[in-house]
Design an enzyme around this catalytic site. Structure first.
Site, short mmCIF file in Angstrom:
data_model
loop_
_atom_site.label_atom_id
_atom_site.label_comp_id
_atom_site.label_asym_id
_atom_site.label_seq_id
_atom_site.Cartn_x
_atom_site.Cartn_y
_atom_site.Cartn_z
CE LYS A 35 7.38 -7.92 -2.59
NZ LYS A 35 6.98 -8.03 -4.00
CE1 TYR A 252 -12.53 9.82 18.51
CE2 TYR A 252 -11.22 7.84 18.13
CZ TYR A 252 -11.36 9.11 18.66
OH TYR A 252 -10.31 9.68 19.36
C1 LIG Z 1 6.81 -9.47 -4.09
C2 LIG Z 1 7.29 -10.26 -5.24
C3 LIG Z 1 7.36 -11.66 -5.17
C4 LIG Z 1 6.83 -12.43 -3.99
O1 LIG Z 1 5.42 -12.49 -4.06
P1 LIG Z 1 4.55 -13.32 -2.99
O2 LIG Z 1 3.18 -13.24 -3.51
O3 LIG Z 1 4.70 -12.60 -1.69
O4 LIG Z 1 5.12 -14.69 -2.95
C5 LIG Z 1 7.90 -12.32 -6.25
N1 LIG Z 1 8.33 -11.65 -7.34
C6 LIG Z 1 8.26 -10.32 -7.44
C7 LIG Z 1 8.73 -9.64 -8.68
C8 LIG Z 1 7.74 -9.58 -6.41
O5 LIG Z 1 7.65 -8.24 -6.52
#
Ligand SMILES: *Cc1c(COP(=O)(O)O)cnc(C)c1O
Length: 355
Positions: A35, A252
């Site tokens: 994702k 800044y």
């Molecule tokens: C993002 C996500 C994962 C992966 O999580 P990590 O902590 O990056 O391993 C697994 N399951 C779901 C439902 C997620 O949204």
């Protein structure tokens, strides 16, 4: 000459980290979680490296379609399911596996006339209180999906709120077993933290994300200790040097003031590249492989580093912001965030080099 910032994405590291996940998973099948544009690494860039995974997990239909259109045939899990009826037709068309977390999705499936039935992951809310059926609705939802013509197969899932923290998974796992135990369906519960720390959560499908990119899900364990290798290295160069007098300020707001004469390097990297603006003075960086630290506020396109102990370094010297030799987890801790956010924030304008 182009601006010298680059993100180096290491295919060997991605492959190695998938191997680590695979070893922890045992007999369970592995969703490579890709994702958020593969946590900033580029979906289509990492997909070949994750080819040996059993499937991909992501959110956007467009991304799933992109994987299918580039020849990826394995299962694709939509972690938030579908968002409306039009999506559902595409989900079937692309042979995707949606997570089903709410009754409105069950109703759409019941009303759907799909060209082919689809497998679904039914999500139980075990305490995260984000997505998922409450335990008292779970059996009813599963029953309806079992009878639904649009559904070809069911897997049960939940997501842990604190697999990386003190409370761990015990409470949520017990709730899940209580609600799911009566059904004879495959199960998927583990994210990276659960997979690494609680082998009993591997079950039938695991869902590692952050570990595949070489970062640690735990605040108290380094990625290196876990045998992971950084997949992304953000590098740039010093493009100017300033010699400061005692009392001179930097950047800044003048948040940094030189307590003595200092030499500082100006690096072509800022928050518009994805470097966290909240990283305070003292955040570690590598200059030609040697550790030093930022001074002053990070600005949009530049940041400044202390070169006082590195008189031989100047314009053109390479700087590593995170990655090889400097864990993203360490930088993110200084910036008050997590490596997840930093990796995802890598900006479009940063040229990527595959290594
Ligand atoms: C993002 C996500 C994962 C992966 O999580 P990590 O902590 O990056 O391993 C697994 N399951 C779901 C439902 C997620 O949204």
């Amino acid at each position: 000459m182009t601006r010298p910032i680059r993100a180096f994405i290491s295919r060997p590291a991605l492959e190695h980290n998938l191997g680590v996940a695979r070893r922890h998973a045992g007999d369970a099948r592995v969703w490579a979680v890709v994702k958020a544009n593969a946590y900033g690494h580029g979906l289509l860039r990492v997909a070949p490296a994750f080819g040996p995974a059993d499937g991909f997990a992501l959110l956007d239909l467009e991304d799933a379609a992109r994987l299918r259109d580039t020849g990826h045939e394995k299962p694709i899990l939509l972690l938030e399911g579908f968002f409306g009826y039009d999506d559902l037709l595409l989900v079937a068309h692309y042979r995707l596996t949606p997570a089903i977390h709410s009754l409105w999705q069950v109703e759409l499936l019941e009303a759907a006339d799909l060209p082919m039935a689809i497998p679904v992951f039914v999500k139980l809310n075990t305490g995260m209180n984000r997505l998922g059926f409450p335990p008292e609705q779970f059996a009813q939802a599963i029953g309806r999906l079992k009878r639904c013509r649009a559904v070809s197969g069911i897997t049960l899932m939940t997501h842990f709120a604190d697999a990386d923290g003190k409370r761990g998974v015990a409470g949520q796992l017990a709730l899940f077993r209580g609600a799911a135990g009566g059904f004879n369906f495959p199960v998927s519960v583990a994210n990276s933290a659960a997979l690494l720390r609680y082998p009993e959560t591997a079950c039938d499908w695991v869902r590692p994300g952050i570990m595949l990119y070489g970062c640690s899900p735990f605040p108290d364990v380094t990625a290196e200790t876990l045998g992971l290798k950084p997949a992304m290295t953000l590098g740039s160069e010093i493009i100017a040097v300033q010699d400061l007098h005692t009392g001179d300020e930097v950047g800044y707001g003048g948040t940094f003031r030189a307590g003595q004469p200092m030499r500082i390097g100006v690096v072509a990297c800022g928050y518009a590249d994805g470097y966290p603006r909240h990283a305070p003075s003292g955040t570690p960086v590598l200059v030609a492989g040697k550790r030093t630290a930022t001074v002053g506020r990070v600005s949009m396109d530049l940041l400044t580093i202390d070169l006082s102990a590195h008189g031989d370094f100047g314009v053109g010297t390479p700087v590593t912001l995170w990655g090889n030799g400097l864990a993203a987890d360490e930088v993110s801790r200084h910036a008050g965030t997590v490596s997840y956010e930093m990796l995802c924030a890598l900006a479009q304008r940063v040229p990527v080099v595959e290594t």
